[in-house]
Design a protein around this motif. Structure first.
Motif, PDB file in Angstrom:
ATOM      1  N   ALA A 158     -29.629  22.239  39.825  1.00  0.00           N
ATOM      2  CA  ALA A 158     -29.186  21.240  40.808  1.00  0.00           C
ATOM      3  C   ALA A 158     -27.665  21.218  40.837  1.00  0.00           C
ATOM      4  N   GLY A 213     -31.905  24.748  44.688  1.00  0.00           N
ATOM      5  CA  GLY A 213     -32.178  23.512  43.946  1.00  0.00           C
ATOM      6  C   GLY A 213     -31.758  22.272  44.716  1.00  0.00           C
ATOM      7  N   ARG A 214     -31.883  21.143  44.032  1.00  0.00           N
ATOM      8  CA  ARG A 214     -31.496  19.888  44.670  1.00  0.00           C
ATOM      9  C   ARG A 214     -29.977  19.758  44.737  1.00  0.00           C
ATOM     10  N   ALA A 241     -26.997  16.742  45.194  1.00  0.00           N
ATOM     11  CA  ALA A 241     -26.585  15.337  45.297  1.00  0.00           C
ATOM     12  C   ALA A 241     -25.120  15.309  45.712  1.00  0.00           C
ATOM     13  N   ASP A 243     -29.838  16.216  49.294  1.00  0.00           N
ATOM     14  CA  ASP A 243     -31.093  15.497  49.100  1.00  0.00           C
ATOM     15  C   ASP A 243     -30.822  14.026  48.817  1.00  0.00           C
ATOM     16  N   TRP A 259     -30.690  10.329  38.837  1.00  0.00           N
ATOM     17  CA  TRP A 259     -31.640  10.610  39.923  1.00  0.00           C
ATOM     18  C   TRP A 259     -32.205  12.026  39.807  1.00  0.00           C
ATOM     19  N   LEU A 260     -31.348  12.998  39.497  1.00  0.00           N
ATOM     20  CA  LEU A 260     -31.804  14.386  39.398  1.00  0.00           C
ATOM     21  C   LEU A 260     -32.781  14.575  38.247  1.00  0.00           C
TER      22      LEU A 260
END
Ligand code: DQA
Length: 140
Positions: A69, A93-94, A96, A120, A137-138
């Protein structure tokens, strides 16, 4: 989990750059606190800052298949860079997106972020805490 923390232009000046808006913590303080927060939760975090857009793009390319992430404060490139959006779009990946200040409460040109079309999650206005909130959050 491997987290990559990216900070864009002028964020190397945190601590002395408009502290009324961006706070008194330096980038080194923020990176250390975010890394400690991640490590306490069993994740690894690598941090990178650059004032050069091409270097940022190449760092994102290199993260493909390596980082799980990305936490990114794209700074001014949020509002200008389709290239940064395109690079993040090829990362699997995510993502932020973090802003120290609440960009929606500021000048109109800061209200739009190209990166938000890929992010995301978007965290804005929490100061340095936003980076730690992104980690939570991740990992949640
Ligand atoms: C920022 C907000 C951006 O508009 C600005 O260009 C920055 C920092 C923030 O963290 O609040 O450099 O991303």
């Amino acid at each position: 989990m491997n987290l990559l923390l990216l900070n864009g232009p002028n964020l190397n000046l945190l601590g002395t750059r408009q502290p009324d808006i961006y706070g008194h913590e330096t980038l080194a303080d923020i990176e250390a606190a975010t890394r400690a927060h991640a490590e306490l939760r069993g994740a690894m975090l690598e941090a990178f800052q650059t004032n050069h857009e091409g270097e940022m793009l190449e760092r994102i390319h290199a993260a493909r298949g390596v980082a799980d992430a990305i936490i990114i404060n794209p700074a001014a490139w949020s509002h200008t860079s389709v290239a940064l959006l395109d690079a993040l779009n090829v990362f699997d990946g995510r993502v932020a997106e973090v802003h120290l200040s609440n960009i929606h409460k500021r000048e109109a040109f800061r209200h739009h972020s190209y990166v938000s079309a890929r992010a995301d999650a978007v965290l804005a206005g929490m100061g340095a805490f936003g980076y730690r909130a992104a980690v939570d959050w991740l990992l949640a």
